[in-house]
Design a protein around this motif. Structure first.
Motif, mmCIF file in Angstrom:
data_model
loop_
_atom_site.group_PDB
_atom_site.id
_atom_site.type_symbol
_atom_site.label_atom_id
_atom_site.label_comp_id
_atom_site.label_asym_id
_atom_site.label_seq_id
_atom_site.Cartn_x
_atom_site.Cartn_y
_atom_site.Cartn_z
ATOM 1 N N MET A 77 0.817 -1.185 0.000
ATOM 2 C CA MET A 77 0.000 0.000 0.000
ATOM 3 C C MET A 77 0.868 1.258 0.000
ATOM 4 O O MET A 77 0.461 2.279 -0.538
ATOM 5 N N ASN A 78 2.055 1.185 0.600
ATOM 6 C CA ASN A 78 2.939 2.357 0.624
ATOM 7 C C ASN A 78 3.247 2.861 -0.782
ATOM 8 O O ASN A 78 3.271 4.066 -1.014
ATOM 9 N N ASP A 79 3.482 1.947 -1.711
ATOM 10 C CA ASP A 79 3.786 2.347 -3.088
ATOM 11 C C ASP A 79 2.627 3.129 -3.708
ATOM 12 O O ASP A 79 2.840 4.130 -4.387
ATOM 13 N N LYS A 80 1.404 2.672 -3.445
ATOM 14 C CA LYS A 80 0.232 3.369 -3.981
ATOM 15 C C LYS A 80 0.097 4.749 -3.359
ATOM 16 O O LYS A 80 -0.218 5.718 -4.043
ATOM 17 N N ILE A 81 0.329 4.823 -2.052
ATOM 18 C CA ILE A 81 0.222 6.107 -1.358
ATOM 19 C C ILE A 81 1.280 7.069 -1.888
ATOM 20 O O ILE A 81 0.995 8.234 -2.178
ATOM 21 N N LEU A 82 2.500 6.591 -2.034
ATOM 22 C CA LEU A 82 3.586 7.453 -2.520
ATOM 23 C C LEU A 82 3.409 7.843 -3.980
ATOM 24 O O LEU A 82 3.916 8.876 -4.409
ATOM 25 N N ALA A 83 2.679 7.043 -4.738
ATOM 26 C CA ALA A 83 2.425 7.358 -6.148
ATOM 27 C C ALA A 83 1.565 8.617 -6.306
ATOM 28 O O ALA A 83 1.569 9.247 -7.361
#
Length: 108
Positions: free
Chosen positions: A1-7
């Motif tokens: 989920m971190n990758d999606k948030i940082l995107a």
């Protein structure tokens, strides 16, 4: 989920994530020590998601059940009886991590 948030390229969130990453770099304290401190703080603050995150990180760092247990004992001392439900969930999660490690090591 971190990758999606940082995107999302949210600069505030990126700064907070960066702070977390930098806080756990080895400077004067070892990462294991910082994870124990974070586990205690998360337990006292009654944030189960943070407790799980730091227990998983502690497990990845090779911390023992004895050390985690002692740290969580300090959390219970500081936080008093309101911490007990979170202490129980922390121990359950640690058992699951240990079981998972045993299974993972067995399959190697």
């Amino acid at each position: 989920m971190n990758d999606k948030i940082l995107a999302d390229n949210n600069k505030v969130v990126e700064c907070i994530f960066n702070l977390d990453t930098n806080a756990f770099q080895v400077v004067a304290l070892y990462k294991k020590t910082k994870e124990l401190i974070a586990s205690v703080a998360s337990t006292v603050l009654c944030f189960d998601d943070w407790v799980k995150y730091h227990l998983e990180s502690s497990n990845n760092e090779g911390l023992t059940k004895e050390k985690i247990s002692e740290a969580l004992g300090i959390a219970t001392l500081v936080g008093s009886t309101i911490v007990i439900p979170h202490l129980r969930r922390a121990h359950e999660y640690w058992e699951a991590l240990e079981k998972n490690n045993t299974i993972s090591n067995f399959n190697k």
